[in-house]
Design a protein around this motif. Structure first.
Motif, PDB file in Angstrom:
ATOM      1  N   THR A 271       7.532   4.138   9.326  1.00 13.06           N
ATOM      2  CA  THR A 271       6.562   5.160   9.696  1.00 13.06           C
ATOM      3  C   THR A 271       7.136   6.232  10.621  1.00 13.06           C
ATOM      4  O   THR A 271       6.471   7.232  10.876  1.00 13.06           O
TER       5      THR A 271
ATOM      6  N   ARG B 189       8.040   1.863   3.959  1.00 10.38           N
ATOM      7  CA  ARG B 189       7.280   1.161   4.994  1.00 10.38           C
ATOM      8  C   ARG B 189       7.641   1.614   6.405  1.00 10.38           C
ATOM      9  O   ARG B 189       7.009   1.197   7.370  1.00 10.38           O
TER      10      ARG B 189
ATOM     11  N   SER C 217       9.600  14.634   6.337  1.00 11.13           N
ATOM     12  CA  SER C 217       8.413  14.016   6.931  1.00 11.13           C
ATOM     13  C   SER C 217       8.204  14.512   8.357  1.00 11.13           C
ATOM     14  O   SER C 217       7.060  14.732   8.794  1.00 11.13           O
TER      15      SER C 217
ATOM     16  N   SER D 227       0.811  -1.224   0.000  1.00  8.48           N
ATOM     17  CA  SER D 227       0.000   0.000   0.000  1.00  8.48           C
ATOM     18  C   SER D 227       0.840   1.267   0.000  1.00  8.48           C
ATOM     19  O   SER D 227       0.300   2.371   0.008  1.00  8.48           O
ATOM     20  N   THR D 228       2.144   1.130   0.012  1.00 10.46           N
ATOM     21  CA  THR D 228       3.020   2.306  -0.022  1.00 10.46           C
ATOM     22  C   THR D 228       3.816   2.380  -1.318  1.00 10.46           C
ATOM     23  O   THR D 228       4.731   3.173  -1.434  1.00 10.46           O
TER      24      THR D 228
ATOM     25  N   THR E 197      -1.795  11.104   5.971  1.00 10.80           N
ATOM     26  CA  THR E 197      -0.636  10.899   6.844  1.00 10.80           C
ATOM     27  C   THR E 197       0.116   9.590   6.587  1.00 10.80           C
ATOM     28  O   THR E 197       1.351   9.601   6.510  1.00 10.80           O
ATOM     29  N   PRO E 198      -0.535   8.439   6.400  1.00  6.54           N
ATOM     30  CA  PRO E 198       0.225   7.198   6.198  1.00  6.54           C
ATOM     31  C   PRO E 198       1.062   7.192   4.920  1.00  6.54           C
ATOM     32  O   PRO E 198       1.986   6.385   4.794  1.00  6.54           O
TER      33      PRO E 198
ATOM     34  N   GLN F  46       4.954  16.417   9.988  1.00  2.00           N
ATOM     35  CA  GLN F  46       4.190  15.813  11.082  1.00  2.00           C
ATOM     36  C   GLN F  46       4.196  16.661  12.342  1.00  2.00           C
ATOM     37  O   GLN F  46       3.287  16.550  13.166  1.00  2.00           O
TER      38      GLN F  46
END
Length: 393
Positions: free
Chosen positions: A277, A275, A325, A4-5, A134-135, A329
């Motif tokens: 985070t 992957r 990143s 999913s990334t 965000t993810p 955040q």
């Protein structure tokens, strides 16, 4: 199991494909012009110091960019990025006057160009913060860094080729046209609103103050300062290794730069980077790779030197992706661009300072002293207990 990334997922985020295309033209202009302008300055004056001063003027523009943070924060990011691109294109066109007129015009033009480019890059960080879930921020930042590394490898060669083929006039036209096209593509992207902070809350909330007051940003900024300082020393170290250890001409530096750039492109394509985070983990891995690279450089011979720059090239983008990143955040919609400008400025200021310090130290000390100091700083930062708490840590 579907990743999913991965790139396909990233490209399905609304607005991201168009922004990547826009950045292709914008970053091409940035990376093509800097080296080309330095080469042109050296050729016109016959003085290598004149070429070095153009690089210094670019660095000064980046350092001064946070002064526009308050103005930038009150503007819609899409329009601000496009306006910065158009302003940079106007500055580039003014270089035509320096080509045929007073040479000194190249220095204020270089500074203004870097100033506008830094604003565009800083606003992009805030724009992506609002545009991307965000993810997916780290994977998206990795794609933009990958693009930057690829263009850093290709566009300086293209710029120097254009200079040789048609002179500074053709370079000016191509770079200005690239920036205008980038601005047009940006304006076709989705718009995002930025909440305007009340005037009392806005006072005193400059990018640098936020970097200092937020524990998470302060901690990760200290790690990035270590990397920037080491990279400042690296500008001198590369030439010293070539001369004193490998016994080759200074032109061999192009081999190191190419290897480092190729490794940077490959490093951003590693699936693991998308992957992770925790931004601070990316930064620490980047510091570890870079520190190990300079440790390998201490071994005698050509192959350890080449291996060293592979590790360094792979590690530096991880640091940049992690820091970008973290800036996203740990900021809010109204402060993201200003914090990003301050972060970029801080890196440029530290690196420029240590370029000068490295050049001075390199005149008196053996290159192994510089390399050892860099290894100690980088590995100590990677293993440090610097607290990086709060959101996105």
């Amino acid at each position: 199991m579907v990743d999913s990334t991965g790139l396909r997922t990233v490209l399905r985020v609304p607005g991201v494909p168009r922004l990547l295309t826009a950045q292709t033209f914008t970053v091409f202009g940035d990376t093509a012009l800097i080296l080309t302008l330095a080469v042109w300055a050296g050729n016109r004056t016959g003085n290598s110091s004149a070429a070095s001063m153009t690089i210094f003027a670019f660095a000064a523009g980046v350092v001064l960019a946070p002064a526009a943070g308050g103005f930038v924060a009150r503007r819609a990011p899409r329009r601000m990025m496009a306006s910065a691109n158009l302003a940079a294109a106007g500055v580039v066109l003014s270089l035509a006057a320096a080509d045929r007129g007073p040479f000194w015009l190249v220095y204020p033009a270089s500074m203004l160009y870097a100033f506008a480019g830094s604003i565009s890059a800083g606003v992009l960080v805030g724009y992506l913060r609002e545009l991307v879930p965000t993810p997916l921020r780290i994977p998206v930042n990795a794609e933009f860094q990958s693009l930057h590394q690829l263009l850093r490898l290709m566009s300086p060669v293209a710029g120097v080729w254009l200079l040789g083929a048609g002179g500074m006039a053709i370079v000016v036209l191509v770079v200005a046209g690239s920036l205008v096209l980038g601005a047009a593509l940006i304006m076709l992207g989705p718009d995002v609103g930025v909440p305007v902070e009340p005037e009392p809350a806005r006072r005193g909330r400059t990018g640098y103050r936020l970097l200092r007051s937020d524990p998470g940003l302060r901690g990760i900024s200290l790690l990035v300062i270590a990397a920037s300082a080491a990279q400042g020393f690296a500008q001198t170290l590369g030439f010293l290794v070539i001369e004193d250890s490998l016994h080759r001409t200074a032109g061999f530096i192009a081999v190191f730069v190419t290897i480092q750039s190729v490794a940077g492109v490959v490093g951003t394509r590693i699936g693991a980077i998308r992957r992770i985070t925790r931004p601070v983990l990316l930064v620490r891995i980047g510091l570890l790779l870079t520190g190990c690279g300079y440790a390998v450089l201490l071994l005698p011979g050509l192959y350890p030197a080449l291996t060293a720059f592979v590790l360094v090239g792979a590690g530096l983008p991880w640091i940049r992706i992690g820091y970008t990143s973290a800036l996203q955040q740990h900021s809010t919609p109204g402060t993201a661009a200003g914090v990003a400008l301050a972060g970029q400025s801080l890196q440029s200021l530290v690196q420029t300072t240590f370029i000068a310090a490295g050049a001075l130290l390199g005149s008196y000390a053996d290159w192994r002293v510089l390399a050892t100091a860099m290894v100690i700083v980088l590995l100590a930062a990677a293993a440090s207990s610097v607290r990086v708490g709060g959101r996105g840590s």
